[in-house]
Design an enzyme around this catalytic site. Structure first.
Site, PDB file in Angstrom:
ATOM      1  CB  SER A 126      -0.849  -0.024   1.273  1.00 35.20           C
ATOM      2  OG  SER A 126      -1.448   1.227   1.494  1.00 35.20           O
ATOM      3  CE1 TYR A 152      -4.132  -2.599   5.698  1.00 28.40           C
ATOM      4  CE2 TYR A 152      -3.786  -0.266   5.243  1.00 28.40           C
ATOM      5  CZ  TYR A 152      -3.949  -1.562   4.793  1.00 28.40           C
ATOM      6  OH  TYR A 152      -3.914  -1.829   3.449  1.00 28.40           O
ATOM      7  CE  LYS A 156      -1.606  -4.442   3.547  1.00 32.67           C
ATOM      8  NZ  LYS A 156      -1.740  -5.770   2.997  1.00 32.67           N
TER       9      LYS A 156
HETATM   10  P1  NAD Z   1     -10.933  -7.036   1.312  1.00 33.29           P
HETATM   11  O1  NAD Z   1     -11.174  -6.982   2.771  1.00 33.29           O
HETATM   12  O2  NAD Z   1     -12.090  -6.844   0.402  1.00 33.29           O
HETATM   13  O3  NAD Z   1     -10.208  -8.424   0.929  1.00 33.29           O
HETATM   14  C1  NAD Z   1      -9.360  -9.107   1.809  1.00 33.29           C
HETATM   15  C2  NAD Z   1      -9.880 -10.541   1.922  1.00 33.29           C
HETATM   16  O4  NAD Z   1      -9.022 -11.295   2.771  1.00 33.29           O
HETATM   17  C3  NAD Z   1     -11.285 -10.619   2.513  1.00 33.29           C
HETATM   18  O5  NAD Z   1     -12.095 -11.392   1.657  1.00 33.29           O
HETATM   19  C4  NAD Z   1     -11.079 -11.301   3.860  1.00 33.29           C
HETATM   20  O6  NAD Z   1     -12.193 -12.087   4.215  1.00 33.29           O
HETATM   21  C5  NAD Z   1      -9.836 -12.124   3.609  1.00 33.29           C
HETATM   22  N1  NAD Z   1      -9.015 -12.428   4.782  1.00 33.29           N
HETATM   23  C6  NAD Z   1      -8.557 -11.575   5.735  1.00 33.29           C
HETATM   24  N2  NAD Z   1      -7.776 -12.229   6.607  1.00 33.29           N
HETATM   25  C7  NAD Z   1      -7.723 -13.526   6.198  1.00 33.29           C
HETATM   26  C8  NAD Z   1      -7.058 -14.689   6.667  1.00 33.29           C
HETATM   27  N3  NAD Z   1      -6.307 -14.668   7.763  1.00 33.29           N
HETATM   28  N4  NAD Z   1      -7.223 -15.833   5.989  1.00 33.29           N
HETATM   29  C9  NAD Z   1      -8.013 -15.898   4.888  1.00 33.29           C
HETATM   30  N5  NAD Z   1      -8.662 -14.840   4.399  1.00 33.29           N
HETATM   31  C10 NAD Z   1      -8.522 -13.659   5.046  1.00 33.29           C
HETATM   32  O7  NAD Z   1      -9.789  -5.979   0.987  1.00 33.29           O
HETATM   33  P2  NAD Z   1      -9.244  -5.456  -0.422  1.00 33.29           P
HETATM   34  O8  NAD Z   1      -9.613  -4.033  -0.546  1.00 33.29           O
HETATM   35  O9  NAD Z   1      -9.608  -6.393  -1.506  1.00 33.29           O
HETATM   36  O10 NAD Z   1      -7.694  -5.489  -0.129  1.00 33.29           O
HETATM   37  C11 NAD Z   1      -6.894  -6.609  -0.480  1.00 33.29           C
HETATM   38  C12 NAD Z   1      -5.475  -6.361   0.006  1.00 33.29           C
HETATM   39  O11 NAD Z   1      -4.994  -5.143  -0.553  1.00 33.29           O
HETATM   40  C13 NAD Z   1      -5.364  -6.211   1.525  1.00 33.29           C
HETATM   41  O12 NAD Z   1      -4.185  -6.838   1.960  1.00 33.29           O
HETATM   42  C14 NAD Z   1      -5.283  -4.715   1.716  1.00 33.29           C
HETATM   43  O13 NAD Z   1      -4.581  -4.378   2.890  1.00 33.29           O
HETATM   44  C15 NAD Z   1      -4.514  -4.293   0.465  1.00 33.29           C
HETATM   45  N6  NAD Z   1      -4.764  -2.881   0.084  1.00 33.29           N
HETATM   46  C16 NAD Z   1      -6.046  -2.446  -0.093  1.00 33.29           C
HETATM   47  C17 NAD Z   1      -6.273  -1.098  -0.417  1.00 33.29           C
HETATM   48  C18 NAD Z   1      -7.689  -0.570  -0.588  1.00 33.29           C
HETATM   49  O14 NAD Z   1      -7.855   0.653  -0.533  1.00 33.29           O
HETATM   50  N7  NAD Z   1      -8.689  -1.423  -0.831  1.00 33.29           N
HETATM   51  C19 NAD Z   1      -5.193  -0.207  -0.582  1.00 33.29           C
HETATM   52  C20 NAD Z   1      -3.899  -0.706  -0.417  1.00 33.29           C
HETATM   53  C21 NAD Z   1      -3.701  -2.058  -0.089  1.00 33.29           C
HETATM   54  N1  UFG Z   2     -13.092  11.214   2.554  1.00 31.04           N
HETATM   55  C1  UFG Z   2     -14.136  12.063   2.837  1.00 31.04           C
HETATM   56  N2  UFG Z   2     -15.285  11.524   3.342  1.00 31.04           N
HETATM   57  C2  UFG Z   2     -15.436  10.190   3.568  1.00 31.04           C
HETATM   58  C3  UFG Z   2     -14.352   9.321   3.258  1.00 31.04           C
HETATM   59  C4  UFG Z   2     -13.193   9.883   2.758  1.00 31.04           C
HETATM   60  O1  UFG Z   2     -14.040  13.273   2.661  1.00 31.04           O
HETATM   61  O2  UFG Z   2     -16.490   9.759   4.039  1.00 31.04           O
HETATM   62  C5  UFG Z   2     -11.853  11.790   1.984  1.00 31.04           C
HETATM   63  C6  UFG Z   2     -10.637  11.567   2.886  1.00 31.04           C
HETATM   64  O3  UFG Z   2     -10.539  12.596   3.825  1.00 31.04           O
HETATM   65  C7  UFG Z   2      -9.514  11.562   1.842  1.00 31.04           C
HETATM   66  C8  UFG Z   2     -10.165  10.970   0.584  1.00 31.04           C
HETATM   67  O4  UFG Z   2     -11.564  11.121   0.779  1.00 31.04           O
HETATM   68  O5  UFG Z   2      -9.171  12.885   1.575  1.00 31.04           O
HETATM   69  C9  UFG Z   2      -9.835   9.504   0.382  1.00 31.04           C
HETATM   70  O6  UFG Z   2     -10.132   8.801   1.581  1.00 31.04           O
HETATM   71  P1  UFG Z   2     -10.232   7.214   1.627  1.00 31.04           P
HETATM   72  O7  UFG Z   2     -10.633   6.855   3.027  1.00 31.04           O
HETATM   73  O8  UFG Z   2     -11.095   6.713   0.527  1.00 31.04           O
HETATM   74  O9  UFG Z   2      -8.754   6.734   1.302  1.00 31.04           O
HETATM   75  P2  UFG Z   2      -7.375   7.083   2.023  1.00 31.04           P
HETATM   76  O10 UFG Z   2      -6.535   7.843   1.046  1.00 31.04           O
HETATM   77  O11 UFG Z   2      -7.570   7.668   3.349  1.00 31.04           O
HETATM   78  O12 UFG Z   2      -6.763   5.612   2.282  1.00 31.04           O
HETATM   79  C10 UFG Z   2      -6.745   4.582   1.292  1.00 31.04           C
HETATM   80  C11 UFG Z   2      -6.919   3.237   1.989  1.00 31.04           C
HETATM   81  C12 UFG Z   2      -5.748   2.963   2.871  1.00 31.04           C
HETATM   82  C13 UFG Z   2      -4.474   3.066   2.090  1.00 31.04           C
HETATM   83  C14 UFG Z   2      -4.382   4.404   1.398  1.00 31.04           C
HETATM   84  C15 UFG Z   2      -3.188   4.423   0.503  1.00 31.04           C
HETATM   85  O13 UFG Z   2      -8.103   3.243   2.763  1.00 31.04           O
HETATM   86  O14 UFG Z   2      -5.839   1.638   3.339  1.00 31.04           O
HETATM   87  O15 UFG Z   2      -5.555   4.607   0.598  1.00 31.04           O
HETATM   88  O16 UFG Z   2      -3.226   3.349  -0.382  1.00 31.04           O
HETATM   89  F1  UFG Z   2      -3.426   2.950   2.942  1.00 31.04           F
END
Ligand code: NAD
Ligand code: UFG
Length: 349
Positions: A126, A152, A156
């Protein structure tokens, strides 16, 4: 021969979209998910979209014997590790829960991979690992001057350290070393073009895009914009939003890269567009997609938000020959298409 990819967390948001791309690219896929933050409906949707089958195991990546059993039954060529907990706020409240799940699942997977001589690892990292407030265009050499804001984020960063150390060490030596590509995602939004697969967060969404679509579909009343007094052109925060299908395709490029390269390495690579976009621009784009304005109110800043950060995507282009192709309006149109077709996500499927 078809290669077999183990996808942990493959029922989740990014994992499920990646599984679609893998099946369409003729890989065999095995999904592991404990369904903590997802639904079996995602697996059904993947099969319906692709017309292809996959193997699904419900279980936990921290369970050594469960993983061992899967590696015993299947010849696995590479692992894409999405499984993990990802809610920033929840991690502040329950750090041990987060460290235990996220670190343990990576270490257990590595231990089983070593036993079964599997050396190819694609990791879900991330942009949160950077957090350098003075250098907002993050490239892979941006230094980590601060510790991540949340537990969190720390999980990572520590998972990256573990993977880098194991790749450098000698525990995988007898099979020629561990090859790791760590994909640092920026802000994934959007949904599959079919409208049958999308983001389905549990409870009230923390992230901007699912919050907006739930307002648009009538599940939530008003979006709260967290601050319009940042030093940015319109006062709201700037982020690098990336279409989840572009992101999914980035994993296929990551796989090709580690399949083509031997030896031992840990390579971090950004997956982003390189274009900073404001919260107001996202709201405007959603309003176009939905066909009516999104009700919002500006409230105070959210603790921990940075004014801006976005990817330097040059390394991904150079090393993976990958770049994004889908713009903000496509992201918001697809997010909305998924939400309007499935107002309650997978719950009623
Ligand atoms: P998500 O929660 O939709 O998917 C993660 C999946 O992993 C879920 O289905 C959950 O049930 C499963 N899971 C969690 N712990 C587990 C375990 N111990 N064993 C088996 N299954 C397990 O999240 P996502 O948005 O698809 O994110 C996927 C990955 O990408 C995560 O590692 C997250 O940290 C990373 N990531 C996500 C974002 C974002 O904004 N969505 C940004 C950067 C990184
Ligand atoms: N925001 C609002 N209102 C809301 C939600 C978000 O104004 O209800 C704003 C936040 O303040 C920010 C922007 O929208 O300015 C994006 O916010 P998100 O929560 O959608 O995303 P972030 O950038 O905070 O974080 C995301 C993931 C993190 C990851 C990060 C970098 O949630 O897990 O991107 O990859 F670490």
């Amino acid at each position: 021969m078809k290669k077999t990819i183990l996808v942990t967390g493959g029922a989740g948001y990014i994992g499920s979209h990646t599984v679609v791309e893998l099946l369409e690219a003729q890989y065999s896929v095995i999904v592991i998910d404990n369904l903590y933050n997802s639904s079996i409906g995602a697996i059904t949707a993947i099969k319906n979209i692709t017309g292809k089958d996959l193997i699904f195991y419900e279980g936990d990546c921290t369970d050594f014997n469960f993983l061992k059993n899967i590696f015993n039954k299947n010849k696995i060529d590479a692992v894409i590790h999405f499984a993990g907990y990802k809610a920033v706020g929840e991690s502040v409240e329950k750090p041990l829960f987060y460290y235990k799940n996220n670190l343990d699942s990576t270490m257990t997977l590595l231990a089983v991979m070593r036993e079964f001589l599997c050396t190819k690892f694609v990791f879900s990292s991330s942009a949160t690992v950077y957090l350098d407030p003075n250098d907002v265009k993050y490239n892979e050499t941006t230094t980590q001057t601060n510790r991540p804001f949340s537990p969190y984020g720390s999980t990572k960063l520590v998972q990256e350290y573990i993977l880098e150390d194991v790749a450098k060490g000698f525990e995988f030596e007898k099979v020629g070393g561990l090859q790791v590509v760590s994909l640092r995602y920026f802000n994934p939004i959007g949904a599959h073009f079919s409208g049958e697969l999308g983001e389905d967060p549990n409870g009230v969404p923390n992230n901007l895009a699912p919050y907006i679509t739930q307002v648009a579909v009538g599940r939530l009343r008003t979006l709260q914009v967290f601050g319009d007094d940042y030093p940015t052109p319109d006062g709201t925060c700037l982020r690098d939003y990336i279409h989840v299908v572009d992101l999914a395709k980035g994993h296929l490029s990551g796989l090709e890269y580690i399949f083509a390269k031997e030896g031992k390495f840990f390579d971090p690579i950004n997956l982003g567009t390189g274009a900073p976009v404001s919260v107001f621009q996202v709201i405007e784009s959603f309003s176009k997609a939905v066909g009516k304005s999104i009700p919002y109110e500006v409230v105070g800043r959210r603790s921990g938000d940075l004014a801006e950060f976005y990817a330097d995507p040059v390394k991904a282009k150079k090393v993976l020959d990958w770049q994004t192709t889908l713009d903000l309006d496509k992201m918001t149109a697809d997010s909305w298409n998924w939400q309007k077709r499935h107002p309650n996500g997978f719950k009623n499927l």
